[in-house]
Write a protein that holds these residues in place. Sequence first.
Motif, PDB file in Angstrom:
ATOM      1  N   ASN A  28       1.398  -1.281  -0.169  1.00  0.00           N
ATOM      2  CA  ASN A  28       0.010  -0.114   0.273  1.00  0.00           C
ATOM      3  C   ASN A  28       0.682   1.373   0.205  1.00  0.00           C
ATOM      4  O   ASN A  28       2.274   0.972   1.072  1.00  0.00           O
ATOM      5  N   GLU A  29       0.767   2.405  -1.053  1.00  0.00           N
ATOM      6  CA  GLU A  29       1.794   3.160  -1.179  1.00  0.00           C
ATOM      7  C   GLU A  29       1.011   4.515   0.179  1.00  0.00           C
ATOM      8  O   GLU A  29       2.001   5.281  -0.001  1.00  0.00           O
ATOM      9  N   ASN A  31       2.946   8.799   2.444  1.00  0.00           N
ATOM     10  CA  ASN A  31       1.855   9.962   1.852  1.00  0.00           C
ATOM     11  C   ASN A  31       2.937  11.120   3.097  1.00  0.00           C
ATOM     12  O   ASN A  31       3.025  11.320   3.785  1.00  0.00           O
TER      13      ASN A  31
END
Length: 86
Positions: free
Chosen positions: A46-47, A51
């Motif tokens: 999951n990127e 963030n």
Amino acid sequence: MKDKQTNQEFLFDKVNYKILLIGIGVIALGFILMSGGGSDDPNVFNEAIFNFRRIRLAPTTVLIGFGITIYAILKNPNKKVNSTNI
């Protein structure tokens, strides 16, 4: 025997405790901002963990909270400010 009455004094004043609680709240907010971003499936990346909120904002918030708590500990409410009139 005599009744000895002990007069206990707090280590800090009321203002120091208020600032200390604000600092602890800011630290807690920083850790809440860091949370999340996990994936239910361990095989899927999951990127969202990279963030802006988790990489920049949350650690900065925690450091600001630590600064506030250090200020609350070092603040001396008994210190008088000398104001000189010109």
